[in-house]
Enzyme design. Structure first.
Site, PDB file in Angstrom:
ATOM      1  N   HIS A 173      13.406  11.007  23.481  1.00 41.84           N
ATOM      2  CA  HIS A 173      13.746  10.525  24.880  1.00 41.84           C
ATOM      3  C   HIS A 173      15.177   9.816  24.659  1.00 41.84           C
ATOM      4  CE1 HIS A 173       9.926  11.482  26.428  1.00 41.84           C
ATOM      5  NE2 HIS A 173      10.135  11.310  27.477  1.00 41.84           N
ATOM      6  N   LYS A 215      -0.984   8.652  27.000  1.00 41.28           N
ATOM      7  CA  LYS A 215      -2.446   7.664  27.122  1.00 41.28           C
ATOM      8  C   LYS A 215      -2.092   6.602  27.591  1.00 41.28           C
ATOM      9  CE  LYS A 215      -2.568   5.369  22.861  1.00 41.28           C
ATOM     10  NZ  LYS A 215      -3.324   5.005  21.463  1.00 41.28           N
TER      11      LYS A 215
END
Length: 502
Positions: free
Chosen positions: A350, A416
């Site tokens: 990212h 998650k």
């Protein structure tokens, strides 16, 4: 008496790290099974079922329980009369055992340790150095505790110094309520009380390797102050309603372990370290007779759970057809089976993508109307498309989310645990959605991945961007296009239900 050699230690540590990568401790399986049987929230119960099925699969297939095969935590108790035949330091010896354990061809374990925490954060490539602690004790043997601690639960470690009149249980319960689900509950809380800052955290970590006996303790009742504290924290934390994977439910912790030590009259240090659903540790003793041997659990020790393979209660989602209408139709708590193209990307990927966009460069992947999976997989072996590939904690990506969604057209993220407010705002702003896979079910999840190829940033190792082809990958909708989060509504609902029963 025969000498305890470097080779004994190295081989034993390497074998121990392999052993715990695919075998849960037996008491953990028993505690998780009992919690699964008690669970009332279907979403949480399904998550625990996946964790238990994954555990059994790993025990049979000898593949890692979790893609985060952890930093190697090694505690060595050296008997002062032990006949040692060593030339290197214990750190060097333990590192060699770690190196050999993580690099085994038949079951390679993910290297997660970076050697420069301040700058380049270059991966050591072999998961060394290990996190070693050494203690001199009475006796003529060497006792070793080997554990593999994942980053998601380790990152939730907390320390405080209370006033001497402070309430340990209050602080622990209040702190756990702020941790979210990034530590992959249900798991175990290790708590240290007393000593000083370094002593109390060491005790909290050591407590995590103690046998799980909470259900036995509840049956017979506490007999001292420490047991009373354990029961109080266990009951109060479970009353928070956080539940498995933060979905809401009656079980958030399986056990609470407490170790204490005398402390300064002006102080009450408290350390808290959670262990996740991938709890992994083993103990062995060396006496000069050779390397340690380990007895695997019997397959019969695992519960016989059959998952809904056909997905009769799950909706199928085509990742190659993510139009606005489809994404807007997803509702928090809904279970899905994903098929199609799924890209991977974690923190490093990212950051690199944003750096490229800042320079006006074209990204190596087209994420428009696509989905990205926050994962750092284990290397494949044999005919596997990919090794165990469970999700990583998604809040670490929150600071990148708005820019990625705005500039790439990405529509779906999979990870998650909960998203922070920055992440939720970005998801709502860009009409995207966030899904969760079960942390602690990495091998099971990997079976839905039919093909995997690196497509960008291969120098980042396990943080490279892969293009995956998935078929019926099980996930749950966590955040919809309006920013509504199951990690807020689920625990709130179950906290209320539990309180109404009290």
């Amino acid at each position: 008496m025969a000498a305890i050699t470097e080779e004994h230690l190295i081989e034993s540590i390497a074998d121990a790290l392999q052993f715990i990568s695919y075998y849960h401790p037996g008491d953990f399986v028993q505690a998780m099974t009992a919690a699964w049987e008690r669970e009332e929230n279907k979403g949480a119960k399904d998550a625990m079922a996946q964790i238990l099925v994954n555990s059994r699969m790993c025990a049979i297939g000898h593949r890692p329980i979790c893609q985060d095969t952890g930093a190697a935590n090694i505690h060595i108790k050296v008997g002062v009369e032990a006949p040692l035949k060593l030339k290197r330091s214990l750190q060097e010896i333990a590192d060699e055992g770690t190196r050999q354990g993580y690099a085994r061809d038949t079951n390679p374990l993910r290297a997660s340790v970076v050697v420069d925490p301040f700058g380049s954060r270059k991966n050591s490539g072999d998961n060394t150095p290990c996190m070693l602690t050494v203690e001199m004790v009475a006796g003529d043997s060497v006792e070793v505790e080997v554990a593999a601690k994942g980053g998601g639960s380790e990152n939730k470690s907390k320390f405080t110094t209370l006033n001497p009149s402070g309430n340990v249980a209050d602080w622990v319960v209040e702190t756990v309520e702020t941790l979210g689900a990034g530590w992959c509950p249900p798991g175990v809380l290790g708590i240290g009380v007393g000593g000083n800052a370094d002593k109390v955290m060491a005790m909290a970590k050591q407590a995590l390797s103690e046998p799980l006996d909470m259900q036995e303790l509840l049956r017979r009742g506490p007999s001292n102050n420490v047991e009373e504290l354990r029961v109080e924290i266990y009951e109060r934390v479970n009353a928070l309603g956080i539940g498995a994977q933060g979905l809401g439910g009656v079980t958030t912790v399986l056990d609470v372990k407490v170790k204490s030590w005398p402390t300064h009259a002006a102080s009450l240090p408290v350390g808290l370290i959670p262990n996740c659903a991938a709890t992994r540790h083993v103990h062995f003793t060396l006496d000069g007779s050779g390397p340690a041997t380990f007895t695997p659990p019997a397959v019969e020790d695992y519960p016989d759970i059959v998952l809904d393979a056909a997905g009769a209660q799950s909706r199928k989602l085509d990742l190659d057809d993510l139009n606005d209408e489809v994404v807007a139709s997803l509702t928090p708590g809904e279970t899905l089976l994903l098929s199609g193209t799924l890209y991977t990307g974690r923190d490093a990927a990212h950051k690199r993508m944003i750096d490229m966009m800042d320079r006006g460069e074209e990204l190596p992947v087209d994420l428009n109307r696509k989905a990205i999976y926050y994962v750092g997989p284990v290397d494949a072996v044999g005919d596997e498309a990919i090794g165990p590939a469970g999700p990583t904690t998604s809040t670490r990506m929150d600071k990148f989310t708005d820019r990625i969604l705005a500039d790439t057209g990405l529509k779906v993220m999979v990870g998650k645990a909960e998203r922070g407010q920055i992440g939720l705002d970005a998801i709502a702003k860009h009409d995207a959605a966030y899904l969760i896979a079960v942390g602690g079910a990495a091998y099971l999840v990997s079976k839905a991945i039919k093909d995997a190829k690196p497509v960008a940033f291969e120098d980042l190792g396990m943080e490279a961007i892969y293009e995956l082809q998935v078929q019926d990958m099980p996930v749950t909708v966590a955040v919809d296009t309006q920013g509504n989060s199951i990690h807020r509504s689920g625990p709130a609902e179950w906290k209320k239900k539990i309180a109404e029963r009290a």
